[in-house]
Motif scaffolding. Sequence first.
Motif, short mmCIF file in Angstrom:
data_model
loop_
_atom_site.label_atom_id
_atom_site.label_comp_id
_atom_site.label_asym_id
_atom_site.label_seq_id
_atom_site.Cartn_x
_atom_site.Cartn_y
_atom_site.Cartn_z
N PHE A 7 -55.87 10.64 -37.45
CA PHE A 7 -54.66 10.91 -37.11
C PHE A 7 -53.87 9.77 -36.17
N HIS A 8 -54.65 8.70 -35.99
CA HIS A 8 -54.13 7.66 -35.21
C HIS A 8 -52.56 7.16 -35.58
N HIS A 9 -52.47 6.88 -36.72
CA HIS A 9 -51.29 6.20 -37.19
C HIS A 9 -50.00 7.49 -37.01
N ALA A 10 -50.39 8.82 -37.35
CA ALA A 10 -49.63 9.73 -37.12
C ALA A 10 -48.96 9.87 -35.61
N VAL A 11 -49.88 9.70 -34.67
CA VAL A 11 -49.64 9.78 -33.22
C VAL A 11 -48.97 8.90 -32.90
N LEU A 94 -52.55 10.09 -18.55
CA LEU A 94 -53.47 10.11 -19.49
C LEU A 94 -53.39 11.45 -20.41
N TYR A 95 -53.06 11.41 -21.43
CA TYR A 95 -53.14 12.76 -22.38
C TYR A 95 -54.01 12.66 -23.56
N LEU A 96 -54.30 14.09 -24.07
CA LEU A 96 -55.09 14.19 -25.22
C LEU A 96 -54.05 14.65 -26.24
N ALA A 97 -54.13 13.89 -27.23
CA ALA A 97 -53.22 14.31 -28.17
C ALA A 97 -54.17 14.97 -29.31
N ILE A 98 -53.46 16.14 -29.77
CA ILE A 98 -54.16 17.23 -30.60
C ILE A 98 -53.17 17.78 -31.65
N PRO A 99 -53.48 17.85 -32.95
CA PRO A 99 -52.47 18.49 -33.87
C PRO A 99 -52.18 19.66 -33.84
N ASN A 100 -50.97 20.22 -34.15
CA ASN A 100 -50.32 21.62 -33.53
C ASN A 100 -51.39 22.61 -34.13
N ILE A 124 -50.52 16.44 -25.62
CA ILE A 124 -49.46 16.02 -26.31
C ILE A 124 -49.79 16.82 -27.94
N VAL A 125 -49.18 17.70 -28.31
CA VAL A 125 -49.11 18.24 -29.28
C VAL A 125 -48.27 17.78 -30.50
N PHE A 126 -48.81 17.40 -31.55
CA PHE A 126 -48.18 16.68 -32.59
C PHE A 126 -48.38 17.53 -33.85
N ASN A 127 -47.36 17.08 -34.99
CA ASN A 127 -47.57 17.42 -36.15
C ASN A 127 -47.94 16.17 -37.20
#
Length: 137
Positions: A7-11, A94-100, A124-127
């Motif tokens: 999900f690198h590109h999506a974030v 620092l943030y941890l990005a995770i899918p919703n 960071i919650v991302f779609n």
Amino acid sequence: MSAKDIFHHAVRSALVKEGWKISHDPLTITSEDITFFVDLGGECLITAERDSKKIAVEIKSFLRDSMMPDFHTAIGQVLNYHLALSKVEPERVLYLAIPNDVYESFFSKQFVKRAIKHHQIKLIVFNPDTEEVVQWL
């Protein structure tokens, strides 16, 4: 250097949509003879303060059947990155990005909530489909 998360590109795209400039891909941190590679580093100009806010983002997909091994890895990385950043770039958050969907299913579990709170981990919650940030926690 490790491979980029699925999900690198999506974030990255989601952060750019939110007004962030990606300054590092990856963000390299060297502290006490150890080098770390955080997935992304970003900056955003805060106009009212005429200052910039800096972030570091570690991206995790949590695609395995059992999410606990990924959770252990993510927590370990975030704790180590946070310690290293506190010495070399203390102003960077620092943030941890995770899918919703992972946030709604796995990160809603009591133990996981308690661990995130205890270690003061920012999320960071991302779609991943729309490449948008759902929420900053």
